[in-house]
Design a protein around this motif. Structure first.
Motif, PDB file in Angstrom:
ATOM      1  N   GLU A  23       0.957  -1.250  -0.041  1.00  0.00           N
ATOM      2  CA  GLU A  23      -0.184   0.095  -0.024  1.00  0.00           C
ATOM      3  C   GLU A  23       0.704   1.291  -0.015  1.00  0.00           C
ATOM      4  N   LEU A  24       0.965   1.900  -1.163  1.00  0.00           N
ATOM      5  CA  LEU A  24       1.689   3.049  -1.037  1.00  0.00           C
ATOM      6  C   LEU A  24       0.949   4.366  -0.992  1.00  0.00           C
ATOM      7  N   VAL A  25       1.540   5.122   0.061  1.00  0.00           N
ATOM      8  CA  VAL A  25       0.778   6.483   0.246  1.00  0.00           C
ATOM      9  C   VAL A  25       1.603   7.641   0.196  1.00  0.00           C
ATOM     10  N   GLU A  26       1.434   8.180  -0.965  1.00  0.00           N
ATOM     11  CA  GLU A  26       1.906   9.370  -1.400  1.00  0.00           C
ATOM     12  C   GLU A  26       1.440  10.743  -0.614  1.00  0.00           C
ATOM     13  N   SER A  27       2.685  11.331  -0.069  1.00  0.00           N
ATOM     14  CA  SER A  27       2.439  12.654   0.673  1.00  0.00           C
ATOM     15  C   SER A  27       3.765  13.527   0.805  1.00  0.00           C
ATOM     16  N   ARG A  28       3.596  14.719   0.837  1.00  0.00           N
ATOM     17  CA  ARG A  28       4.949  15.658   0.923  1.00  0.00           C
ATOM     18  C   ARG A  28       5.560  15.269   2.270  1.00  0.00           C
ATOM     19  N   GLN A  29       4.751  14.953   3.304  1.00  0.00           N
ATOM     20  CA  GLN A  29       5.498  14.984   4.640  1.00  0.00           C
ATOM     21  C   GLN A  29       5.589  13.416   4.899  1.00  0.00           C
ATOM     22  N   THR A  30       6.474  12.912   5.571  1.00  0.00           N
ATOM     23  CA  THR A  30       6.717  11.372   6.013  1.00  0.00           C
ATOM     24  C   THR A  30       5.870  11.005   7.017  1.00  0.00           C
ATOM     25  N   ALA A  31       5.202  10.080   6.935  1.00  0.00           N
ATOM     26  CA  ALA A  31       4.118   9.677   8.107  1.00  0.00           C
ATOM     27  C   ALA A  31       4.815   9.508   9.269  1.00  0.00           C
ATOM     28  N   ASN A  32       4.151   9.477  10.317  1.00  0.00           N
ATOM     29  CA  ASN A  32       4.506   9.353  11.687  1.00  0.00           C
ATOM     30  C   ASN A  32       4.440   7.731  11.956  1.00  0.00           C
ATOM     31  N   LEU A  33       5.783   7.187  11.856  1.00  0.00           N
ATOM     32  CA  LEU A  33       5.720   5.825  11.983  1.00  0.00           C
ATOM     33  C   LEU A  33       5.616   5.355  13.445  1.00  0.00           C
ATOM     34  N   ALA A  34       5.857   6.109  14.454  1.00  0.00           N
ATOM     35  CA  ALA A  34       5.548   5.689  15.871  1.00  0.00           C
ATOM     36  C   ALA A  34       4.057   5.461  16.085  1.00  0.00           C
ATOM     37  N   ARG A  35       3.094   6.361  15.455  1.00  0.00           N
ATOM     38  CA  ARG A  35       1.693   6.235  15.705  1.00  0.00           C
ATOM     39  C   ARG A  35       1.263   5.278  14.452  1.00  0.00           C
ATOM     40  N   ARG A  36       1.884   4.356  13.868  1.00  0.00           N
ATOM     41  CA  ARG A  36       1.791   3.667  12.851  1.00  0.00           C
ATOM     42  C   ARG A  36       0.672   4.155  11.617  1.00  0.00           C
ATOM     43  N   GLU A  37       1.068   5.378  11.388  1.00  0.00           N
ATOM     44  CA  GLU A  37       0.458   6.167  10.067  1.00  0.00           C
ATOM     45  C   GLU A  37       1.084   5.120   9.071  1.00  0.00           C
ATOM     46  N   ALA A  38       2.143   4.463   9.034  1.00  0.00           N
ATOM     47  CA  ALA A  38       2.611   3.650   7.909  1.00  0.00           C
ATOM     48  C   ALA A  38       3.564   2.821   8.657  1.00  0.00           C
ATOM     49  N   ASP A  39       3.682   1.663   7.942  1.00  0.00           N
ATOM     50  CA  ASP A  39       4.679   0.645   8.366  1.00  0.00           C
ATOM     51  C   ASP A  39       6.106   0.951   8.259  1.00  0.00           C
ATOM     52  N   LEU A  40       6.545   1.672   7.088  1.00  0.00           N
ATOM     53  CA  LEU A  40       7.692   2.035   6.777  1.00  0.00           C
ATOM     54  C   LEU A  40       7.880   3.175   5.790  1.00  0.00           C
ATOM     55  N   ALA A  41       8.729   3.792   5.756  1.00  0.00           N
ATOM     56  CA  ALA A  41       8.793   5.190   4.523  1.00  0.00           C
ATOM     57  C   ALA A  41       9.997   4.785   3.532  1.00  0.00           C
ATOM     58  N   VAL A  42       9.684   5.272   2.380  1.00  0.00           N
ATOM     59  CA  VAL A  42      10.959   5.446   1.300  1.00  0.00           C
ATOM     60  C   VAL A  42      11.030   6.834   0.967  1.00  0.00           C
ATOM     61  N   ARG A  43      11.791   7.708   1.605  1.00  0.00           N
ATOM     62  CA  ARG A  43      11.969   9.116   1.467  1.00  0.00           C
ATOM     63  C   ARG A  43      13.408   9.728   1.284  1.00  0.00           C
ATOM     64  N   HIS A  44      13.477  10.814   0.807  1.00  0.00           N
ATOM     65  CA  HIS A  44      14.874  11.279   0.436  1.00  0.00           C
ATOM     66  C   HIS A  44      15.321  12.235   1.542  1.00  0.00           C
ATOM     67  N   HIS A  45      14.267  12.646   2.701  1.00  0.00           N
ATOM     68  CA  HIS A  45      14.652  13.569   3.757  1.00  0.00           C
ATOM     69  C   HIS A  45      14.151  12.634   4.831  1.00  0.00           C
ATOM     70  N   PRO A  46      15.140  11.851   5.332  1.00  0.00           N
ATOM     71  CA  PRO A  46      14.936  10.993   6.710  1.00  0.00           C
ATOM     72  C   PRO A  46      14.508  11.877   7.796  1.00  0.00           C
ATOM     73  N   PRO A  47      13.474  11.619   8.583  1.00  0.00           N
ATOM     74  CA  PRO A  47      13.420  12.375  10.001  1.00  0.00           C
ATOM     75  C   PRO A  47      14.783  12.307  10.758  1.00  0.00           C
ATOM     76  N   GLU A  48      15.131  13.547  11.517  1.00  0.00           N
ATOM     77  CA  GLU A  48      16.515  13.605  12.236  1.00  0.00           C
ATOM     78  C   GLU A  48      16.344  13.068  13.626  1.00  0.00           C
ATOM     79  N   SER A  49      14.983  12.581  14.155  1.00  0.00           N
ATOM     80  CA  SER A  49      14.879  12.397  15.442  1.00  0.00           C
ATOM     81  C   SER A  49      13.828  11.012  15.417  1.00  0.00           C
ATOM     82  N   GLY A  50      13.857  10.222  16.540  1.00  0.00           N
ATOM     83  CA  GLY A  50      12.978   9.042  16.612  1.00  0.00           C
ATOM     84  C   GLY A  50      13.672   7.867  16.734  1.00  0.00           C
ATOM     85  N   ASP A  51      12.927   6.846  17.382  1.00  0.00           N
ATOM     86  CA  ASP A  51      13.390   5.409  17.476  1.00  0.00           C
ATOM     87  C   ASP A  51      13.463   4.836  16.012  1.00  0.00           C
TER      88      ASP A  51
END
Length: 318
Positions: A155-183
């Motif tokens: 399931e590919l979900v396109e958006s300009r912002q990376t989904a919040n992975l801690a809240r399970r908005e997505a299971d993973l992300a493929v982006r060219h600007h990784p978040p700078e913080s988080g587990d």
């Protein structure tokens, strides 16, 4: 997860029971933990409609669950109903820290439950930008060395912002600007080269580029530098590369496109070598709790495989 009304709310396995069957405590119905999530979504998004989009539920369902949550406390409502939306009042503000604590615990358990499942089947939700979305979609195949396992639905979900992975908005992300913080676990997978293209029978030197709101994009900055150097006109400003590609293919002007898209298009010619300043370096990003989940691990491996398989095309090697 357990289906609730029209859709699934993440963490639904933590429900205490259907609304008409909740156990009683001191004469009052015990709390449904999904109502806590609805409360937080409304608090964060400011309207029933926006909260519904975030949770995948209808506006009436969000309204019903919010009313149930508010009634649990037996006092005044927790939001001020304003023409522009819903705003937490003092009573609601006091509940936010405790509600977020419940949410963090529920989401942690949910992620660890998912990671413990041995089943190589199910839907894996991936947060992507528009370029990665197009690339991954065209790499799906039922056969060959880079095919996904048969039991997995991507399931590919396109958006300009990376989904919040801690809240399970997505299971993973493929982006060219990784978040700078988080587990998070972050691993580089490849680079999208970009170059300037124009329709083969066109002589237009005008530019097709992003809108003013996206002037901070590296591509938009590079194009603006060329405009300032040459005094060329702007034929079109468009907010995504799909519209830009359509305009360039129609002969409206020249513009920057990913090489993996434009090199295979017989209507287009490349005018420059790949431009280092606008190359997009992509990573796969996943919450550490989900990194070892069988399905998620399979999709991560697949992403690595397709980037490796398409390395030359992505690099603009023709």
């Amino acid at each position: 997860m357990i289906a609730l009304d029209e859709a699934v709310v993440g963490g639904a396995e933590f429900r205490r029971g259907a609304e008409d069957r909740r156990p009683q405590t001191n004469g009052a119905a015990s709390m449904d933990w999904d109502d806590v999530r609805v409360f937080l979504a409304v608090a964060r998004h400011g309207s029933l409609r926006a909260a519904g989009r975030a949770l995948g539920l209808s506006q009436p369902t969000i309204g019903r669950r919010l009313s149930t949550f508010e009634a649990t406390f037996g006092g005044p409502t927790l939001f001020d109903r304003l023409p522009e939306g819903l705003r937490l009042n003092a009573a609601g503000e006091q509940l936010v820290p405790a509600a977020e604590s419940v949410e963090r615990a529920a989401l942690m358990l949910e992620r660890r439950r998912a990671a413990a499942s041995p089943a190589l089947s199910g839907t894996v939700r991936v947060s992507v930008g528009e370029w990665a979305a197009g690339f991954l979609a065209r790499c799906l195949s039922d056969e060959g060395p880079t095919a996904l396992p048969a039991g997995i639905t991507l399931e590919l979900v396109e958006s300009r912002q990376t989904a919040n992975l801690a809240r399970r908005e997505a299971d993973l992300a493929v982006r060219h600007h990784p978040p700078e913080s988080g587990d998070l676990y972050v691993a580089k997978v490849g680079t999208f080269a970009c170059a300037v293209y124009r329709r083969r029978d066109s002589t237009s030197s005008a530019w097709v580029t992003y809108t003013e709101e996206q002037a901070h994009y590296s591509t938009a900055r590079w194009v603006q530098q060329q405009i300032e150097k040459t005094g060329a006109a702007v034929a079109l400003r468009a907010s995504n590369s799909t519209m830009q590609l359509a305009a360039i293919r129609a002969g409206s002007g020249q513009g920057v496109l990913p090489c993996y898209v434009a090199d295979d298009d017989p209507l287009l010619e490349r005018l420059t070598p790949p431009i280092p300043e606008v190359a997009a370096h992509y990573s796969v990003i996943v919450h550490r709790d989900l990194r070892r989940a069988v399905c998620v691990r399979a999709v991560i491996d697949w992403v690595h495989a397709v980037f490796a398989d398409q390395r030359d095309a992505l690099a603009g090697g023709r």
